[in-house]
Design a protein around this motif. Structure first.
Motif, PDB file in Angstrom:
ATOM      1  N   ARG A  22      -9.817 -14.113  30.440  1.00  0.00           N
ATOM      2  CA  ARG A  22     -10.458 -14.593  29.400  1.00  0.00           C
ATOM      3  C   ARG A  22     -12.182 -14.464  29.004  1.00  0.00           C
ATOM      4  NH1 ARG A  22     -10.924 -20.039  31.244  1.00  0.00           N
ATOM      5  NH2 ARG A  22      -8.412 -20.110  30.301  1.00  0.00           N
ATOM      6  N   ARG A  23     -12.861 -14.169  30.126  1.00  0.00           N
ATOM      7  CA  ARG A  23     -14.730 -13.742  29.886  1.00  0.00           C
ATOM      8  C   ARG A  23     -14.097 -12.210  29.226  1.00  0.00           C
ATOM      9  NH1 ARG A  23     -18.212 -11.493  34.171  1.00  0.00           N
ATOM     10  NH2 ARG A  23     -20.086 -10.028  33.262  1.00  0.00           N
ATOM     11  N   TRP A  24     -13.345 -11.576  29.440  1.00  0.00           N
ATOM     12  CA  TRP A  24     -13.758 -10.552  29.107  1.00  0.00           C
ATOM     13  C   TRP A  24     -12.476  -9.919  27.922  1.00  0.00           C
ATOM     14  CZ3 TRP A  24     -16.947  -6.551  30.648  1.00  0.00           C
ATOM     15  CH2 TRP A  24     -17.983  -6.734  31.552  1.00  0.00           C
ATOM     16  N   ILE A  25     -11.851 -10.940  27.032  1.00  0.00           N
ATOM     17  CA  ILE A  25     -11.459 -10.546  26.344  1.00  0.00           C
ATOM     18  C   ILE A  25     -12.150 -10.993  25.716  1.00  0.00           C
ATOM     19  CG2 ILE A  25      -9.273 -12.214  24.831  1.00  0.00           C
ATOM     20  CD1 ILE A  25      -7.681 -11.534  27.255  1.00  0.00           C
ATOM     21  N   GLY A  26     -13.306 -11.930  25.929  1.00  0.00           N
ATOM     22  CA  GLY A  26     -13.783 -12.668  24.854  1.00  0.00           C
ATOM     23  C   GLY A  26     -14.640 -11.615  24.491  1.00  0.00           C
ATOM     24  N   GLU A  27     -15.181 -10.838  25.483  1.00  0.00           N
ATOM     25  CA  GLU A  27     -16.305  -9.587  25.305  1.00  0.00           C
ATOM     26  C   GLU A  27     -15.610  -8.511  25.008  1.00  0.00           C
ATOM     27  OE1 GLU A  27     -19.464  -9.189  26.613  1.00  0.00           O
ATOM     28  OE2 GLU A  27     -19.574 -11.332  28.058  1.00  0.00           O
ATOM     29  N   ALA A 223      -1.753   4.513  33.474  1.00  0.00           N
ATOM     30  CA  ALA A 223      -2.547   3.629  34.418  1.00  0.00           C
ATOM     31  C   ALA A 223      -1.755   2.667  35.407  1.00  0.00           C
ATOM     32  CB  ALA A 223      -3.421   3.301  34.190  1.00  0.00           C
ATOM     33  N   VAL A 224      -2.228   2.164  36.160  1.00  0.00           N
ATOM     34  CA  VAL A 224      -1.405   0.943  36.675  1.00  0.00           C
ATOM     35  C   VAL A 224      -2.640   0.230  37.733  1.00  0.00           C
ATOM     36  CG1 VAL A 224       0.146  -0.054  38.442  1.00  0.00           C
ATOM     37  CG2 VAL A 224       0.825   2.459  37.491  1.00  0.00           C
ATOM     38  N   THR A 225      -3.224  -1.224  36.928  1.00  0.00           N
ATOM     39  CA  THR A 225      -4.004  -1.281  37.116  1.00  0.00           C
ATOM     40  C   THR A 225      -3.750  -2.538  38.129  1.00  0.00           C
ATOM     41  OG1 THR A 225      -5.486  -2.748  36.187  1.00  0.00           O
ATOM     42  CG2 THR A 225      -3.466  -3.217  35.626  1.00  0.00           C
ATOM     43  N   ALA A 226      -4.501  -3.865  38.921  1.00  0.00           N
ATOM     44  CA  ALA A 226      -4.104  -4.952  39.360  1.00  0.00           C
ATOM     45  C   ALA A 226      -2.931  -6.020  38.572  1.00  0.00           C
ATOM     46  CB  ALA A 226      -5.207  -5.598  39.694  1.00  0.00           C
ATOM     47  N   THR A 227      -2.453  -6.848  39.864  1.00  0.00           N
ATOM     48  CA  THR A 227      -1.604  -7.629  38.999  1.00  0.00           C
ATOM     49  C   THR A 227      -1.677  -8.684  38.522  1.00  0.00           C
ATOM     50  OG1 THR A 227      -1.626  -9.619  41.387  1.00  0.00           O
ATOM     51  CG2 THR A 227      -0.821  -7.331  41.933  1.00  0.00           C
ATOM     52  N   ASN A 228      -0.940  -9.347  38.126  1.00  0.00           N
ATOM     53  CA  ASN A 228      -1.768 -10.866  37.260  1.00  0.00           C
ATOM     54  C   ASN A 228      -2.242 -11.415  37.710  1.00  0.00           C
ATOM     55  OD1 ASN A 228       1.071 -10.892  38.112  1.00  0.00           O
ATOM     56  ND2 ASN A 228       1.544 -13.081  36.800  1.00  0.00           N
ATOM     57  N   GLU A 230      -4.437 -11.129  39.702  1.00  0.00           N
ATOM     58  CA  GLU A 230      -5.824 -10.403  40.841  1.00  0.00           C
ATOM     59  C   GLU A 230      -6.402  -9.552  39.044  1.00  0.00           C
ATOM     60  OE1 GLU A 230      -4.582  -8.022  44.850  1.00  0.00           O
ATOM     61  OE2 GLU A 230      -3.860  -7.270  42.537  1.00  0.00           O
ATOM     62  N   ASP A 231      -6.628 -10.638  37.885  1.00  0.00           N
ATOM     63  CA  ASP A 231      -7.137 -10.144  36.762  1.00  0.00           C
ATOM     64  C   ASP A 231      -6.516  -8.583  36.781  1.00  0.00           C
ATOM     65  OD1 ASP A 231      -8.067 -12.776  36.598  1.00  0.00           O
ATOM     66  OD2 ASP A 231      -9.194 -12.303  38.590  1.00  0.00           O
ATOM     67  N   GLY A 232      -5.768  -7.482  37.015  1.00  0.00           N
ATOM     68  CA  GLY A 232      -5.789  -6.582  36.078  1.00  0.00           C
ATOM     69  C   GLY A 232      -5.815  -6.727  34.491  1.00  0.00           C
ATOM     70  N   VAL A 233      -5.401  -8.141  33.773  1.00  0.00           N
ATOM     71  CA  VAL A 233      -5.700  -7.542  32.664  1.00  0.00           C
ATOM     72  C   VAL A 233      -7.627  -6.783  32.314  1.00  0.00           C
ATOM     73  CG1 VAL A 233      -6.515  -8.600  30.284  1.00  0.00           C
ATOM     74  CG2 VAL A 233      -3.957  -8.046  30.989  1.00  0.00           C
ATOM     75  N   ALA A 234      -8.320  -8.389  32.516  1.00  0.00           N
ATOM     76  CA  ALA A 234     -10.024  -7.848  32.555  1.00  0.00           C
ATOM     77  C   ALA A 234     -10.628  -6.526  33.634  1.00  0.00           C
ATOM     78  CB  ALA A 234     -10.758  -9.650  33.861  1.00  0.00           C
ATOM     79  N   ARG A 235      -9.905  -5.935  34.191  1.00  0.00           N
ATOM     80  CA  ARG A 235     -10.391  -5.066  34.956  1.00  0.00           C
ATOM     81  C   ARG A 235     -10.132  -3.316  34.072  1.00  0.00           C
ATOM     82  NH1 ARG A 235      -8.488  -4.581  41.870  1.00  0.00           N
ATOM     83  NH2 ARG A 235      -8.808  -6.971  41.413  1.00  0.00           N
TER      84      ARG A 235
END
Length: 245
Positions: A22-27, A223-228, A230-235
């Protein structure tokens, strides 16, 4: 633009948006990025999450069968012929598997299907799905449906099949959004975990698979990020939008 699948991507296993995401979507939103959903869900179940995030951006829903300019303004809707729905439902009954379908009016399944032919006809059908853990039934159904040549056949889980009209996908929905926002697909980051995300992951400028994604999705992603969980979207936002590790 950042296009997010919901289940298995933005949402954790509790179907919640983490504080970090939520924080990084806001950013990202404040930095001028159009953060939007591109999901197999219908509007009824996607809208509360958009409201939770304060998003007024477009939405690609029901795997592309609906494209919304904003959460409250429909841009395009592609319906599925009723005879297809009836044939697919009969197949589900013949194989004795769980089934569901999205319509404009809501989601229907084996337990709450419209009671009469007239009620079926009154619906605007958008998508049909099957679920089975039987290793024989689901492949058999899929093989039959592939023979039609009129369907986009994907999944949102290894044990299901999702059907949309041929040419309708998350990628086709994002192309529509890019057109009315004046963007190119090369300016899109698309994130997902399942087969129904492959089209947009292939076509986006940056296609990202979740750490929990199906192997085929990981193989085709940039690319492959972290799991859902593990805040993969934020990363991804931190790394690819803001250049932070």
């Amino acid at each position: 633009m950042l296009a997010l699948d919901m289940d298995g991507t933005l949402l954790n296993e509790e179907k919640e948006i983490s504080g970090e995401n939520r924080r990084w979507i806001g950013e990202a939103s404040r930095a001028g990025i159009a953060v939007m959903f591109s999901t197999g869900r219908g509007r009824q179940s996607a809208l509360p999450y958009a409201e939770q995030l304060g998003l007024e951006t477009p939405m690609v829903l029901v795997n592309g069968s609906e494209v919304w300019r904003t959460p409250n303004e429909l841009y395009k809707r592609t319906l599925m012929p009723l005879d297809w729905i009836r044939t697919m439902r009969k197949m589900a009954l013949d194989y004795d598997v769980w089934y569901w379908a999205y319509a404009v009016q809501g989601i229907f399944n084996r337990e709450n299907w419209p009671k009469t032919p007239e009620a079926e006809e009154a619906m605007g059908w958008l998508k049909f799905g099957y679920y089975s853990e039987n290793p024989v039934k689901l492949p058999a159904i899929r093989k039959t449906l592939e023979g039609w040549g009129t369907l986009e056949i994907t999944n949102s889980h290894p044990f299901n099949i999702e059907l949309n009209p041929l040419g309708i996908s998350k990628a086709s929905g994002l192309r529509d959004v890019c057109e009315f926002l004046g963007l190119e697909m090369s300016q899109v980051i698309a994130m997902g975990d399942s087969e129904n995300d492959l089209s947009m992951i292939r076509e986006a400028g940056l296609g990202v698979a979740m750490g929990n994604a199906q192997d085929e999705v990981k193989a085709e992603a940039d690319a492959v990020t972290a799991t859902n969980d593990e805040d993969g979207v934020a990363r991804v936002i931190r790394r690819y939008i803001f250049g932070l590790e």
